[in-house]
Motif scaffolding. Sequence first.
Motif, mmCIF file in Angstrom:
data_model
loop_
_atom_site.group_PDB
_atom_site.id
_atom_site.type_symbol
_atom_site.label_atom_id
_atom_site.label_comp_id
_atom_site.label_asym_id
_atom_site.label_seq_id
_atom_site.Cartn_x
_atom_site.Cartn_y
_atom_site.Cartn_z
ATOM 1 N N MET A 1 0.625 -16.730 4.955
ATOM 2 C CA MET A 1 0.062 -17.938 4.325
ATOM 3 C C MET A 1 -0.371 -18.961 5.368
ATOM 4 O O MET A 1 -1.170 -19.842 5.075
ATOM 5 N N MET A 2 0.206 -18.863 6.579
ATOM 6 C CA MET A 2 -0.120 -19.835 7.625
ATOM 7 C C MET A 2 -1.389 -19.461 8.388
ATOM 8 O O MET A 2 -1.899 -20.248 9.165
ATOM 9 N N ILE A 3 -1.875 -18.245 8.201
ATOM 10 C CA ILE A 3 -3.062 -17.802 8.943
ATOM 11 C C ILE A 3 -4.310 -18.306 8.211
ATOM 12 O O ILE A 3 -4.493 -17.999 7.044
ATOM 13 N N PRO A 4 -5.166 -19.059 8.893
ATOM 14 C CA PRO A 4 -6.381 -19.538 8.233
ATOM 15 C C PRO A 4 -7.222 -18.372 7.722
ATOM 16 O O PRO A 4 -7.380 -17.365 8.415
ATOM 17 N N ALA B 1 0.376 -13.665 -0.846
ATOM 18 C CA ALA B 1 1.723 -14.053 -0.436
ATOM 19 C C ALA B 1 2.333 -15.108 -1.359
ATOM 20 O O ALA B 1 3.511 -15.025 -1.701
ATOM 21 N N PHE B 2 1.525 -16.084 -1.767
ATOM 22 C CA PHE B 2 2.071 -17.144 -2.605
ATOM 23 C C PHE B 2 2.599 -16.584 -3.929
ATOM 24 O O PHE B 2 3.669 -16.975 -4.402
ATOM 25 N N GLY B 3 1.862 -15.632 -4.500
ATOM 26 C CA GLY B 3 2.294 -15.008 -5.748
ATOM 27 C C GLY B 3 3.585 -14.224 -5.557
ATOM 28 O O GLY B 3 4.495 -14.293 -6.392
ATOM 29 N N PHE C 1 5.857 -14.788 -3.404
ATOM 30 C CA PHE C 1 6.911 -15.772 -3.243
ATOM 31 C C PHE C 1 7.350 -16.337 -4.597
ATOM 32 O O PHE C 1 8.539 -16.358 -4.933
ATOM 33 N N MET C 2 6.372 -16.757 -5.414
ATOM 34 C CA MET C 2 6.684 -17.341 -6.720
ATOM 35 C C MET C 2 7.442 -16.358 -7.603
ATOM 36 O O MET C 2 8.419 -16.707 -8.260
ATOM 37 N N ILE C 3 6.960 -15.109 -7.615
ATOM 38 C CA ILE C 3 7.556 -14.142 -8.524
ATOM 39 C C ILE C 3 8.935 -13.713 -8.039
ATOM 40 O O ILE C 3 9.851 -13.532 -8.829
ATOM 41 N N ARG C 4 9.118 -13.612 -6.713
ATOM 42 C CA ARG C 4 10.449 -13.283 -6.231
ATOM 43 C C ARG C 4 11.453 -14.373 -6.643
ATOM 44 O O ARG C 4 12.551 -14.078 -7.111
ATOM 45 N N ALA D 1 5.708 -26.675 -10.741
ATOM 46 C CA ALA D 1 6.716 -25.657 -10.444
ATOM 47 C C ALA D 1 6.454 -25.052 -9.072
ATOM 48 O O ALA D 1 7.369 -24.913 -8.259
ATOM 49 N N GLY D 2 5.197 -24.741 -8.792
ATOM 50 C CA GLY D 2 4.839 -24.171 -7.490
ATOM 51 C C GLY D 2 5.202 -25.129 -6.366
ATOM 52 O O GLY D 2 5.709 -24.722 -5.328
ATOM 53 N N ALA D 3 4.972 -26.443 -6.602
ATOM 54 C CA ALA D 3 5.220 -27.428 -5.561
ATOM 55 C C ALA D 3 6.702 -27.557 -5.249
ATOM 56 O O ALA D 3 7.107 -27.596 -4.100
#
Lengths: 274, 290
Positions: free
Chosen positions: A113-116, A148-150, A152-155, A269-271
Amino acid sequence: MRANPVTGTISYLFLIAVAVVCLLPFYSMIITATHSNTDIAQKLLLIPGDQLSQNYHRLIGSVNIWRGLLNTAFVTVVSTILNVYTATMVGYGFSKFNFRFKETLFLAVLATMMIPGQLGIIGFYKLMDTLHMLDTYWPLILGSLSNAFGVFMIRQFADSSVPTEIIESGRIDGYGELQLFHRLILPLLVPVMATYAIFAFIGKWNDFLTPMIVLFDNNKQTLPVMIASVKSQFTSDFGAQYVGIVISVVPIVVFFSLMSKRIISGVSAGAVKG
Amino acid sequence: MKSKVNKSAYGYLFISPFFIGYAVIGLVPILYTFYLSLTKWDGFTDPVYVGLSNYQRLLHDSFFFQTIGNTLIIWIFSIVPQLILALLLALILNEKFIRGKHFFRAVFYFPNLISAVTLGVLFSLIFDWQTGAVNKMLMNIGLLHDPINWLKDPWWSRAIAAAVTCWQYFGFNLIVFIAGMQSIPAEVFEAAEVDGATKRQMVFKITLPLLRQVFMFTFITSVIGGLQLFDGPLMLGDGPGNTARTMIMYLYETAFKAFDYSYGAATAYGIFIIIMVFTAITARASRLKE
């Protein structure tokens, strides 16, 4: 706590002022789209005119914007399904299995997620060229595997709301691992999948750089790229440009007015989890 | 897990889609881009290895350095008002007496959903110096005598790119801040009220310090996002003498307009290093600011 009336009034005035600034450009857009180019050039327009259909027909005459809308809808729906499904699978894998290097691999997921996004764009273009995928929707659809964000959220959600006993009992009943995932786990994850799907959908709908560089055929192009080309093709035809913008904004207005509670609570929720 | 059958190897099966997918569309392209940055490649003939010459050129490229400056200026002009506005509005909307909370949040968040391309085109029309609504409005109420050529002025063009970005993202930050405020337990405020704390003390001694984590998250994501500004500014234009051209716009123009893909690849790595440096500085600074 009771508010003091002065603070209360100032607060409301401030909220209303900012709300007006948020909505005014959209109001101006709709009003201006209904006027002739001469009026747009000469007057400050505050009330609707009657030139909408003329502006619309000039626009449609050279840019097939509805085709763009359909293309975008197709790419977005397919990508969102793939995106949410794989994110759920991966999130569940990280949540409910123990394997070597699990936490290291999870950190690797978060690190992406940190890679542009634009770092690899030229290699991506060349790779898609080599794989003969340029001017197809494959690059756009495959792009949704980087989610990656998904994951993370789902885990997070699976960690707290999927009881391990269900998995145990599924295994005792003789389900295979994939069958177990599809029959028992997916139904439990529907709420978080729906929230994440909104993010995935909006992100894909607004995607601009990738379609612009990988698609060449105008009939395959997505809506944001068509809007950009409307700007360059209709340089002095402001009415047509405004109609193009209206067509790209209205579906979002409809979508948002139906889903605003869900979208806003999803962002919240994501935040908090981020 | 205490399952009788060891199913742990299946974990790799479940997580494999991400790693296979990211390898194909993320990692391989990133490494490939690095290889291309060491070559001369115009997209038509085969790449020829040229060593570090693209990077040497980049270090002496004043156009590139100008875009770094432009991007930072646009970013700072957008992030500072954006966060102040978001924080003020979040504090107001978090008050119990305010009505219509959902309506205001929805209106403030709405611009965030529209694609930056559409907003860029819309604002380039609204700020058009001859036909745009802004000049007409300012002249009608008598604030301006002659129209301002907004997008052809070095500072106005940057300020407008920044303002559009601010306008598009403050609602997102607002929702993040409200979520952060609502995660502070109500008892903390009740206890403070019992102890006779004023509203102002509660904001400065409780709310803001407890939101530190949220601020850090916002800062860091805004550096990564803000330094990659592209879609909206592209539609607003380069500005006079390229004063509103961002780093990614330069990358796009070099690679996909001038077909100098290999130099574009080196530019991509240059941008990556700059973004990483500023992310690290921001992370360090927000940690130091106790």
